[in-house]
Design a protein around this motif. Structure first.
Motif, PDB file in Angstrom:
ATOM      1  N   LYS A 150       0.819  -3.533   5.745  1.00  8.03           N
ATOM      2  CA  LYS A 150      -0.231  -2.503   5.731  1.00  8.03           C
ATOM      3  C   LYS A 150      -0.161  -1.699   4.434  1.00  8.03           C
ATOM      4  N   GLU A 151       1.049  -1.390   3.997  1.00  7.29           N
ATOM      5  CA  GLU A 151       1.227  -0.663   2.738  1.00  7.29           C
ATOM      6  C   GLU A 151       0.771  -1.515   1.556  1.00  7.29           C
TER       7      GLU A 151
ATOM      8  N   LEU B 127      -0.678 -10.707  10.937  1.00  2.15           N
ATOM      9  CA  LEU B 127      -1.096  -9.728   9.931  1.00  2.15           C
ATOM     10  C   LEU B 127      -1.950 -10.384   8.866  1.00  2.15           C
TER      11      LEU B 127
ATOM     12  N   ASN C 105      -1.444  -3.804   1.462  1.00  6.91           N
ATOM     13  CA  ASN C 105      -2.893  -3.956   1.425  1.00  6.91           C
ATOM     14  C   ASN C 105      -3.598  -2.765   0.778  1.00  6.91           C
ATOM     15  N   SER C 106      -2.886  -1.681   0.571  1.00  7.58           N
ATOM     16  CA  SER C 106      -3.484  -0.519  -0.094  1.00  7.58           C
ATOM     17  C   SER C 106      -3.305  -0.559  -1.605  1.00  7.58           C
TER      18      SER C 106
ATOM     19  N   GLU D 122       4.559  -3.344   8.959  1.00  8.95           N
ATOM     20  CA  GLU D 122       4.261  -2.060   8.329  1.00  8.95           C
ATOM     21  C   GLU D 122       4.211  -2.205   6.806  1.00  8.95           C
TER      22      GLU D 122
ATOM     23  N   ASN E 285     -12.548  -8.617   1.773  1.00 13.17           N
ATOM     24  CA  ASN E 285     -11.365  -9.358   2.250  1.00 13.17           C
ATOM     25  C   ASN E 285     -11.444 -10.844   1.894  1.00 13.17           C
TER      26      ASN E 285
END
Length: 236
Positions: free
Chosen positions: A221-222, A5, A224-225, A218, A200
């Motif tokens: 991913k959260e 990730l 990164n927002s 998961e 990035n």
């Protein structure tokens, strides 16, 4: 299960801030020094700021110090407490971020930049916390990884912004994404690459392994927002 990730620099700080919630005993007093990771940590408690909760940072292509900043936060039971006449004890926590991370003899080490000629929080507070055996945690991401520590003072002729000294932490727990992944999800993590372009820049690539690797994936991913969008004025 294994997973690979990417974490942006801000997402890595978000990960560490989340892990600190599990690590810290909130019934104790917690002195939260200025820092961007610490700001995320405090905002997760619902403590909001109009200005950056930082004393200085590297931005605008310069080494910057903030003109104004919020009052220092001390917590107990997840609430701000009156810090008038606060004096740290062995039972208190002290959370202080860093500007450099390196590995030496198989152990993690960290250092912080000081633009204050009296040593800033390091000189005025960290040494007292160390002498008294307080619970010192030093959150720092692998974005700040350096090859090795090089002592540096403010005794330079030129600087892009504020002149800084790099002060090495000699006491406390250096707490990175590796420890955060373990704390939150029980997975083993290692950095396998870094870098990026088009937003990035400075990202970190991790390989994680464990039963809860998908859950950690998961979460990343959260994270990164998350957008760190505070503004502040700086002086040099």
């Amino acid at each position: 299960m294994k997973a690979q990730l990417l974490l942006t620099p801000t997402a890595a700080k978000y990960l560490i801030a989340e892990a600190l919630f599990k690590k810290i005993d909130f019934s104790k007093r917690i002195y939260v020094a200025y820092g961007s990771t610490n700001q995320i940590f405090l905002e997760k408690l619902g403590i909001k700021f109009d200005e950056l909760y930082v004393a200085g940072c590297f931005t605008n292509k310069s080494l910057n110090v903030t003109k104004s900043r919020p009052d220092i936060v001390v917590l107990q039971n997840k609430k701000k407490i009156n810090i008038k006449d606060f004096d740290i004890t062995k039972d208190d926590y002290f959370i202080k971020g860093a500007n450099a991370l390196w590995y030496e003899n198989g152990k993690k080490h960290a250092a912080v930049a000081a633009a204050d000629d009296k040593g800033g929080t390091f000189g005025n507070f960290y040494i007292k916390a160390a002498c008294r055996g307080s619970k010192v945690i030093i959150p720092v991401t692998h974005e700040k990884l350096i090859p090795f520590y090089t002592p540096s003072s403010q005794n330079v002729d030129l600087a892009m912004g504020s002149k800084i000294a790099m002060l090495r932490f000699f006491y406390g727990e250096v707490y990175t994404e590796i420890e955060a992944f373990k704390e939150l999800f029980g997975v083993e993590a290692k950095v396998i690459a870094s870098g990026g372009i088009l937003g990035n820049e400075g990202s970190l690539i991790f390989e994680i392994e464990g039963e809860r690797a998908k859950e950690a994936f998961e979460f990343a991913k959260e994270a990164n927002s998350y957008i760190f969008d505070k503004r502040a004025e700086f002086l040099y």
